[in-house]
Design an enzyme around this catalytic site. Sequence first.
Site, PDB file in Angstrom:
ATOM      1  N   ARG A 164      33.077  47.798  52.001  1.00 34.47           N
ATOM      2  CA  ARG A 164      32.109  45.970  52.744  1.00 34.47           C
ATOM      3  C   ARG A 164      30.666  46.892  53.033  1.00 34.47           C
ATOM      4  O   ARG A 164      30.256  48.110  52.600  1.00 34.47           O
ATOM      5  CB  ARG A 164      32.501  45.798  53.835  1.00 34.47           C
ATOM      6  N   GLU A 166      25.509  38.715  49.641  1.00 33.72           N
ATOM      7  CA  GLU A 166      26.092  38.157  48.132  1.00 33.72           C
ATOM      8  C   GLU A 166      26.255  36.959  48.258  1.00 33.72           C
ATOM      9  O   GLU A 166      26.264  35.045  48.916  1.00 33.72           O
ATOM     10  CB  GLU A 166      27.527  38.440  48.250  1.00 33.72           C
ATOM     11  N   HIS A 217      31.609  42.279  43.486  1.00 32.62           N
ATOM     12  CA  HIS A 217      32.796  41.728  44.439  1.00 32.62           C
ATOM     13  C   HIS A 217      33.810  41.283  43.888  1.00 32.62           C
ATOM     14  O   HIS A 217      34.364  40.663  44.100  1.00 32.62           O
ATOM     15  CB  HIS A 217      32.364  40.432  45.792  1.00 32.62           C
TER      16      HIS A 217
END
Length: 343
Positions: A256, A285, A304
Amino acid sequence: MTIRILTAGDHFVLNSLFLDALRREVPVDFEARELTLPWPVTPFGRVGEVDEASDVEDELIEALDGVDVCVTQMAPLTKRVLAASPRLKLFGVSRGGPVNANLEAATEAGVAVTFAPGRNAVATAEHTLAMILAATRRIPQTHGDLAGGVWRGDYYRYENVGPELAGSTVGLVGYGAIGRRVAVMLRGFGANVLVHDPYLESFASPDIELVGLPELLERSRFLSLHARATADNRSMIGRAELAAMPAGSVVVNCARGSLLDYDALCDALDSGHLFGAATDVFPEEPIPAGSRLLTTPNLIMTPHLAGASKETAANAATIVAADVARHLRGERPLHLANPTVLP
């Protein structure tokens, strides 16, 4: 009464995967409805009071009319959705954590929320190892040079080459399903593995050492993050922690973005204290234009997608469908995020 199930899939966990899994697992006939969400073509974000969801409240409310069970990856279970869906009794989230569900509101409404822990453990572990190797051997940089017609013999200079995994010490912060798999892979390379995990209740391994974070940082040539994000571990790896690592170390984050201070990371790369770094997750993001992450040297980035594999998508659908089947048999779901909703 006919059981109505809504599959709110997307372009990764497909509705067809949900339906195949439900037909295998569910012990009764059911009526299926489908809603296709735009992720990952359209990024997730905050919707109402929940995070990391597709902005489809209106479409979801319409599709949930008269529905008993919903299985999804990115649909937002908000107060507004719950208020409009009185028949809903189970909301299955095919992710490692149901961040897109308002658990408190769901509990008040009597809606059980399930999730899919470990769905992407193998994919993320494999991606982590790939990132470690890519950062250490500078694979993206050398490929880019060659693709641009440049042969960089200077990459072979002693000061430009990185360490081998064999014989090196790798520190893992977090030792859940992903961290454990990464440890096995690293041991296969001949690395020495240290682990820090304050939530670990028991530990027994002759090949892996459990240590405190300061010791792990001081001894580790490689650092890989695998902890879940909590209020207590935000920016747990910051300027002081990176400075405590040996010069020429490599840092990898496939967990994370909140775990790592990215300004401190960029500073450590700019100064040469870190040999390299690789990250699949970010504080914001998508990465905003103008971010220094886009220009910092020896930083490898992926958008991601560490958990992205065909097996992950199939696993996610199967785990959720199995809990739907338990619910319909009158059993307690195995992966229940709000256990007080059931007696």
